[in-house]
Design an enzyme around this catalytic site. Sequence first.
Site, PDB file in Angstrom:
ATOM      1  N   ASP A 160       1.429  -6.768  -4.694  1.00 42.68           N
ATOM      2  CA  ASP A 160       0.482  -6.688  -3.597  1.00 42.68           C
ATOM      3  C   ASP A 160       0.889  -7.883  -2.736  1.00 42.68           C
ATOM      4  O   ASP A 160       0.988  -9.007  -3.248  1.00 42.68           O
ATOM      5  CB  ASP A 160      -0.954  -6.873  -4.119  1.00 42.68           C
ATOM      6  CG  ASP A 160      -1.981  -6.761  -3.011  1.00 42.68           C
ATOM      7  OD1 ASP A 160      -1.838  -7.472  -1.994  1.00 42.68           O
ATOM      8  OD2 ASP A 160      -2.922  -5.973  -3.154  1.00 42.68           O
TER       9      ASP A 160
ATOM     10  N   THR B  74       1.199  -5.003   3.982  1.00 40.29           N
ATOM     11  CA  THR B  74       0.930  -5.454   5.355  1.00 40.29           C
ATOM     12  C   THR B  74       0.234  -6.814   5.426  1.00 40.29           C
ATOM     13  O   THR B  74       0.342  -7.499   6.434  1.00 40.29           O
ATOM     14  CB  THR B  74       0.042  -4.438   6.106  1.00 40.29           C
ATOM     15  OG1 THR B  74      -1.200  -4.311   5.409  1.00 40.29           O
ATOM     16  CG2 THR B  74       0.724  -3.104   6.233  1.00 40.29           C
ATOM     17  N   ASP B  75      -0.481  -7.163   4.340  1.00 37.27           N
ATOM     18  CA  ASP B  75      -1.306  -8.377   4.441  1.00 37.27           C
ATOM     19  C   ASP B  75      -0.499  -9.613   4.810  1.00 37.27           C
ATOM     20  O   ASP B  75      -0.956 -10.455   5.581  1.00 37.27           O
ATOM     21  CB  ASP B  75      -2.061  -8.628   3.127  1.00 37.27           C
ATOM     22  CG  ASP B  75      -3.191  -7.622   2.936  1.00 37.27           C
ATOM     23  OD1 ASP B  75      -3.579  -6.990   3.933  1.00 37.27           O
ATOM     24  OD2 ASP B  75      -3.667  -7.451   1.801  1.00 37.27           O
TER      25      ASP B  75
ATOM     26  N   SER C 180      -0.405  -9.883  -0.825  1.00 36.23           N
ATOM     27  CA  SER C 180      -1.213 -11.106  -0.753  1.00 36.23           C
ATOM     28  C   SER C 180      -0.868 -12.062  -1.894  1.00 36.23           C
ATOM     29  O   SER C 180      -1.284 -13.223  -1.873  1.00 36.23           O
ATOM     30  CB  SER C 180      -2.704 -10.791  -0.707  1.00 36.23           C
ATOM     31  OG  SER C 180      -2.972  -9.530  -1.216  1.00 36.23           O
TER      32      SER C 180
ATOM     33  N   THR D 186       0.808  -1.224   0.000  1.00 41.83           N
ATOM     34  CA  THR D 186       0.000   0.000   0.000  1.00 41.83           C
ATOM     35  C   THR D 186       0.840   1.273   0.000  1.00 41.83           C
ATOM     36  O   THR D 186       0.459   2.291  -0.583  1.00 41.83           O
ATOM     37  CB  THR D 186      -0.922  -0.003   1.243  1.00 41.83           C
ATOM     38  OG1 THR D 186      -1.884  -1.029   1.064  1.00 41.83           O
ATOM     39  CG2 THR D 186      -1.635   1.316   1.434  1.00 41.83           C
TER      40      THR D 186
END
Length: 468
Positions: free
Chosen positions: A84, A116-117, A86, A19
Amino acid sequence: MARALEPQRRLLAVYTGGTIGMRSEQGVLVPGSGLAAVLRSLPMFHDEEYARACGLPEDTLVLPPAIPDQRVIYTVLECQPLFDSSDMTITEWVQIAQTIERHYGQYDGFVVIHGTDTMAFAASVLSFVLENLQKTVILTGAQVPIHALWNDSRENLLGALLMAGQYVIPEVCLFFQNQLFRGNRVTKVDSRRFAAFCSPHLPPLAVMGTDVTINWELVRKARGKAQLVVHSSMERDVGLLRLYPGIPAALAMAGAGIVSGFDMTSEAALAKLSYVLGHPGLTPDDRKEEADAIREALVPSLACAAAHAGDLEVLQALGDLGSDLSLESFNGQTPLHAAARGGQPGAVTMLLRRGVDVDPRDEDGLSPLLLAVKGRHRGVIELLRAAGACLSLQELEDAGTELCRLAARADLEGLQSWWQAGADLSSPGYDGRSALLVAEAAGNLEVVTFLQNLKGGAGVQAPGPATL
Ligand code: ASP
């Protein structure tokens, strides 16, 4: 090792995505390239004048001075492609470790900018993959992109750069919301608040407030000068099973190769398993030993769950696998304790036939017989007594007060359970009165009759095991 005192400290910031640098493309946030250029335009991240005076190259930035006579100079290495988080797996995390390895000699510390995921997984994996770390490695990221007016990106990244730039904390850490955590102790707990991570079983290694407080007693000590080793052969074929109340024991069959995680986060448990099973030093025999150790670690909990539920099929299967059904689980209770607590005569019979100790004590000194008495499981009490179980002298001594309490509440079944277990029902309570006196005073006639019959007939002392 405290603050690093060199006039210039050089860091590598590995930007993997997340992010922090995301931009909106047709209304969807996607990882954004060019983070170094963004940082260069923000005075809190770059002192252009100093950089020009030193002739720093284009991809190299320098923080304004935080303390006199020291500068933190950092180079942003942008990964291709950006992720990303994830979508990241062990493969990408091993690549990050290899990037650190390639640049290890040139830099004093490393910051990994990550989504962060899966950051807690990444931090856990890196902590196992990077062996013999002598330098600080800090992962950080953000909940809101750096382009937004109100964001956590700037604070988190600046904090991570300052920590890695100023201190030698030779382990893999995660910095978020003013706190520096041990990487394999964190878990993501919130996807909206800035305090996204917590470390449930270990306090933060450092906290940044008006001052920086470092818990040096927690910080790993770098031993010797051993060279950095990157373990790239992590086993990918591992999974996580969360135990929950009422989980069918058959679902967690020990033969499937499950290991208890104790107080580890699930992220760390997965990373550790992947590391252990992928370790190139393990021979086939070692692997078998590892699998046996894994099974042994899980058997007590599974057997206790099965015994408590009276699941004879699972108990039988565990026994047939060669598992030791008298092993203690985490609280010192054996499957026989669990079967007694659950009032399961079938499980008690099966365990006794397999020759388990009839009178084991758990961490609080409790025996299966006492648990059966407390649960008023008369069938189980009978089986245990017949097998030779006895209340201890201390339990017999303490029984008086409990017997008076049961007599006052007209709890006939409770009294009968104690009697059946061998307690002397005439034992005085804490005030010197017997259960009979208490029952008479309370007018509990059924109890009075029971106690008087014992006195006149079989005696207040229960028959010994041999007569049952
Ligand atoms: N989906 C993003 C990621 O993990 C979320 C974040 O960075 O906070 O990459």
